[in-house]
Scaffold this active site. Structure first.
Site, short mmCIF file in Angstrom:
data_model
loop_
_atom_site.label_atom_id
_atom_site.label_comp_id
_atom_site.label_asym_id
_atom_site.label_seq_id
_atom_site.Cartn_x
_atom_site.Cartn_y
_atom_site.Cartn_z
CB CYS A 122 -0.89 -0.01 1.24
SG CYS A 122 -1.86 1.51 1.36
CD GLU B 80 1.73 -1.39 8.34
OE1 GLU B 80 0.53 -1.74 8.29
OE2 GLU B 80 2.08 -0.25 8.69
CB THR C 278 -0.84 1.90 8.22
OG1 THR C 278 -0.94 0.50 7.95
CG2 THR C 278 0.35 2.50 7.53
FE1 SF4 Z 1 -3.32 0.96 3.03
FE2 SF4 Z 1 -4.62 1.59 5.26
FE3 SF4 Z 1 -5.71 -0.06 3.55
FE4 SF4 Z 1 -3.59 -0.84 4.99
S1 SF4 Z 1 -5.61 -0.34 5.76
S2 SF4 Z 1 -3.92 -1.19 2.80
S3 SF4 Z 1 -2.43 1.10 5.06
S4 SF4 Z 1 -5.22 2.12 3.15
#
Ligand code: SF4
Length: 324
Positions: free
Chosen positions: A112, A142, A181
């Site tokens: 992402c 992550e 995130t």
């Molecule tokens: Fe991206 Fe947030 Fe979705 Fe994770 S949750 S893929 S960081 S937009």
């Protein structure tokens, strides 16, 4: 939006079930992009396309991509030399693309862009001579990916407020903090405040790096939880943002359950329940939300209402190699 679904059997004699559906919920822009990357990679390179780690943490999504010809693996040593491979939305340590390059694989990075932004911040902080305190959950892909952007020893994981008290650094060591995130907005605020109190010169992003989708879904749960007797969150047990949604509802004093699909719901949960709140983590498709609504309507007359706290319009570009 209001809709009324009629039950198919004798439950129509019983009190209607009020259903508050949170919005925003479900797929975020990073998940949409990651799924499209795998589908386009299959179109472009043919089957099989390997995917390192679950592309997003949702079994339904993974199974649908498997049916199209994706093969999911945990490590690159399970991928034949030269084969096409996609890295998941959670991001990977720097060593992974290096290894893919060495083994002449065609690789596509579905990390992402909001995770990639944290990766770049980590690199910049280390280049500036700062040691990083990374707020996140140990073992989450992550976290492994972000910590793997910088040399070992230049980043320390902080999981809880208690961890902050145990940190021990030389007084002149410059420090920076960054965050995963998909954390709890409230917990993270407390941890950042504790870090700033202990290390007044610590630097960090203006707001923590919790992404828009995580924050918006938590705010939406806060809007439905107080009026609900039970909150159902559709998401996987390894989906960080989904687990946080359960915690947010429970902290507001509302019973909450994480379910993967409608079949996980025990009808006994609805005993004495007048209002159910419903939401879905960022990796759960809307189809599973509708499946839950249909299941509830099998048991009770459902009166459905969507509670909108914000509109989302975020879209991320695909990698150039898949659009040329
Ligand atoms: Fe991206 Fe947030 Fe979705 Fe994770 S949750 S893929 S960081 S937009």
């Amino acid at each position: 939006m209001n809709a009324r679904l009629q039950p198919s059997r004798s439950a129509d004699q019983r009190k209607p079930l009020q259903l508050l559906i949170a919005a925003p919920r479900g797929f975020c822009a990073g998940v949409d992009r990651a799924i499209e990357i795998v589908e386009r990679a299959i179109e472009r390179y043919g089957v099989p396309v390997y995917v390192r780690h679950e592309i997003v943490h949702n079994q339904y999504v993974v199974d649908a991509l498997k049916a199209q010809g994706a093969i999911f693996v945990e490590e690159l040593d399970e991928v034949p030399d030269g084969a096409p491979v996609v890295f998941s939305a959670h991001g990977v340590p720097k060593s992974v693309p290096v290894e893919a390059q060495r083994r002449t694989m065609t690789w596509v990075d579905a990390t992402c862009p909001l995770v990639s932004k944290v990766h770049r911040q980590a690199e910049r902080q280390v280049e500036a001579g700062r040691h990083i305190l990374f707020i996140g959950h140990r073992g989450h892909p992550e976290v492994i990916g972000t910590m793997g952007q910088v040399p070992e020893g230049s980043i320390t994981l902080v999981e809880t407020l208690t961890d902050v008290g145990t940190l021990n650094f030389l007084p002149d060591l410059p420090l920076a903090f960054l965050t995963q995130t998909t954390l709890s907005v409230d917990d993270t605020r407390e941890i950042v405040a504790a870090l700033q109190a202990r290390f007044p010169d610590i630097v960090g992003p203006k707001a923590e790096d919790i992404c828009y989708a995580t924050s918006n879904r938590q705010a939406a749960v806060k809007a439905i939880a107080p009026g609900s007797d039970l909150v159902l969150v559709i998401g996987a047990t390894n989906s960080s943002n989904s687990v946080r949604l359960v915690e947010v509802a429970m902290r507001m004093g509302t019973d909450a359950r994480l379910i993967q699909r409608a079949s996980d719901i025990d009808p006994a949960w609805l005993d004495g329940v007048g209002t159910v709140g419903l939401t879905a983590g960022a990796s759960a498709p809307e189809k599973l939300v509708r499946e839950v609504v249909e299941q509830l309507a099998q048991w009770r007359t459902v009166e459905e209402r969507t509670i909108v706290t914000t509109e989302e319009k975020m879209v991320f570009k695909l990698p150039r190699q898949l659009i040329d």
